[in-house]
Enzyme design. Structure first.
Site, short mmCIF file in Angstrom:
data_model
loop_
_atom_site.label_atom_id
_atom_site.label_comp_id
_atom_site.label_asym_id
_atom_site.label_seq_id
_atom_site.Cartn_x
_atom_site.Cartn_y
_atom_site.Cartn_z
N LYS A 143 0.85 -1.19 0.00
CA LYS A 143 0.00 0.00 0.00
C LYS A 143 0.88 1.24 0.00
O LYS A 143 1.96 1.26 0.64
CB LYS A 143 -0.92 -0.03 1.24
CG LYS A 143 -2.01 1.03 1.22
CD LYS A 143 -3.00 0.80 2.36
CE LYS A 143 -4.08 1.88 2.41
NZ LYS A 143 -5.07 1.64 3.49
N SER A 161 -9.84 1.77 2.18
CA SER A 161 -8.91 2.52 1.36
C SER A 161 -7.87 1.65 0.66
O SER A 161 -7.24 2.12 -0.29
CB SER A 161 -8.19 3.56 2.22
OG SER A 161 -7.46 2.96 3.26
N SER A 166 -10.26 -0.67 6.34
CA SER A 166 -9.63 -0.54 5.02
C SER A 166 -8.94 -1.77 4.47
O SER A 166 -8.57 -1.78 3.30
CB SER A 166 -8.63 0.61 5.03
OG SER A 166 -9.31 1.82 4.87
#
Ligand code: GLN
Length: 481
Positions: A75, A150, A174
């Site tokens: 990420k 996210s 997320s």
């Protein structure tokens, strides 16, 4: 979907394939599929192939472990030395950390192969990966829908077979919600189980890094590789222990709670798919018990107050001096900071900084922030009490399947509300796994969440393993070796 980590590892160890070949196959898959899904925002083939060559050498020398030579995605909020890590925000444009996050150090030490950075909502604030400065990531199951957020880029990458696994972060869902929206497995570890050193902070008391994988077994393998205490993260804990060798898939005698508040306001199809999982567990020998957590209803507003308050403080450091970009025309230092932040942050990030500043300001602090901390305490206490009588809770991950594109920007409050199944876990610091429960008539995946007591990742992954063995996910996307 591509093979499991253990299968790849076996092929690598037996010399049937090399990490260089495996990595090339993933890089080719990224070249072919990434333009469709926008799951990776940067890929560095040279770096990946260098890491693969190192892994091949390690394998020859009999070194390394299960993740040696395995290609994965990271990420965009997890620091990798010298690699642009900009949280998909303009304000951190071209920011290259000078150090590796603790989880990256661990994966490097085990000779895993980093492919590149995965798309995300700006600063991890969101549920759709549409607030990224690089544009939205799309759901590989159906590109008219978002992959969740996210950590939507990591979920899309794993689902589409562009990475064996991805590292995500979970502040309020997320990792779990994108896993549910794309039909993969996501583990949010117990707060403190995985070091946050090198994770760019959103809500520090809630953030945790965790794995996104195609199987429960892989989630356990990655969790074992990245967990453990770390002096550089003061909230990290020595209490977590490896889980892979504890998974049997046997759920006999397991006590599973049906928390009724979690099933209110859930789309009927999602509800019935998740509820049918209880029958599976009952047949497998577990006991089901209806439980109630009345404090749960306040967890969502408490989460948004605490997360925004912490964000407003954490994001204060982006002042145009220490990191990222700086506005070019300004009168004095205050003007410079104001202009830099105005042009550098996106709309949603600004909204949360303002909300957070508001709830922390004199006059409102007691009414909002302090009150939210009280709610947090009562949710945590209620959860602690619950785990005296059950081993796990089974719930939906989200009230619906994946949102259509552009839904969230027009339905902000509904989007915030849709986090109500995931945020209590972060509020209470608990571990939870999201795994595919079934498929809706639309063809979109439906996820379910198994929540455990602190540091009982073994219990929830074991329950997940039992369900997965009986409900395999079939797909023909991605690398095939
Ligand atoms: N959707 C939640 C939010 O917008 C969760 C974000 C996260 O876990 N990083 O805050």
């Amino acid at each position: 979907m591509p093979g499991k980590i253990a299968e790849y590892s076996e092929l690598l160890r037996s010399g049937k394939i090399s990490s260089t070949e495996l990595t090339k196959a993933y890089l080719d898959e990224i070249s072919a599929s990434n333009p469709k899904y926008n799951a990776f925002v940067s890929v560095d083939p040279d770096r990946a192939l260098k890491a693969a060559a190192k892994a091949d050498k390690a394998i020859k020398n009999g070194e390394g472990g299960l993740l040696t030579g395995i290609p994965y995605g990271v990420k965009d909020n997890i620091a990798e030395k010298g690699v642009v890590t900009d949280c998909c925000s303009k304000i951190l444009e071209n920011y290259r950390p000078t150090y590796n996050a603790a989880v990256i150090e661990k994966l490097n030490a085990g000779y895993a192969v980093p492919l590149g950075k995965n798309n995300m909502d700006e600063f991890a604030m969101g549920s759709s990966t549409e607030t990224s400065v690089y544009g939205a990531a799309l759901n590989p199951v159906n590109t008219s829908f978002v992959p969740g957020g996210s950590s939507g880029g990591g979920a899309a990458a794993v689902r589409a077979g562009m990475a064996t696994f991805a590292l995500g972060s979970d502040t309020g869902g997320s990792i779990r919600q994108p896993a549910a929206f794309t039909g993969i497995v996501g583990l949010k570890p117990t707060y403190g189980a995985v070091s946050r050193y090198g994770l760019i902070a959103y809500g520090s008391s809630l953030d945790q890094i965790g794995p996104m994988t195609t199987s429960v077994e892989d989630a356990a393998v990655v969790f074992d590789a990245i967990s453990g205490s770390d002096k550089r993260d003061m909230t990290s804990s020595p209490l977590s222990s490896p889980v892979s060798d504890k998974l049997t898939g046997d759920v006999k005698k397991m006590r599973i709670g049906y928390p009724k508040e979690y099933f209110e306001g859930i789309d009927p199809e999602v509800k019935s798919i998740v509820e049918s999982a209880f029958s599976f567990y009952e047949k497998a020998g577990a006991t089901i018990k209806e439980v109630s957590v009345p404090a749960l209803k306040s967890a969502l507003p408490a989460y948004y107050i605490i997360a925004c308050a912490e964000a407003s403080s954490n994001l204060g450091r982006y002042d145009g001096i220490r990191y990222g970009i700086r506005a070019s025309d300004y009168d004095d230092v205050n003007d410079m900071i104001m202009k830099t932040r105005s042009m550098g942050f996106g709309k949603e990030v600004k909204r949360r900084i303002m909300l957070g500043t508001y709830v922390l300001s004199a006059g409102y602090f007691d009414a909002y922030y302090k009150q939210a901390l009280r709610v947090r305490e009562s949710v945590s206490e209620a959860m602690r009490d619950l785990f005296a009588s059950v081993d796990a809770l089974l719930t939906p991950v989200a009230p619906t399947t994946a949102f259509p594109l552009n839904y969230t920007s027009e339905n902000m409050i509904e989007t915030y509300m849709s986090d109500f199944c995931t945020v209590p876990v972060n509020i209470a610091g608990l571990p939870a796994v999201s795994l595919p429960a079934g498929t809706a008539k639309s063809g979109l995946p439906v996820g379910m969440q198994i929540i455990g007591a602190k540091f009982r990742e073994d219990v929830i992954l074991n329950a997940a393993l039992a369900y997965e063995a009986d409900h395999p996910v079939k797909t023909d996307m991605g690398v095939r070796i």
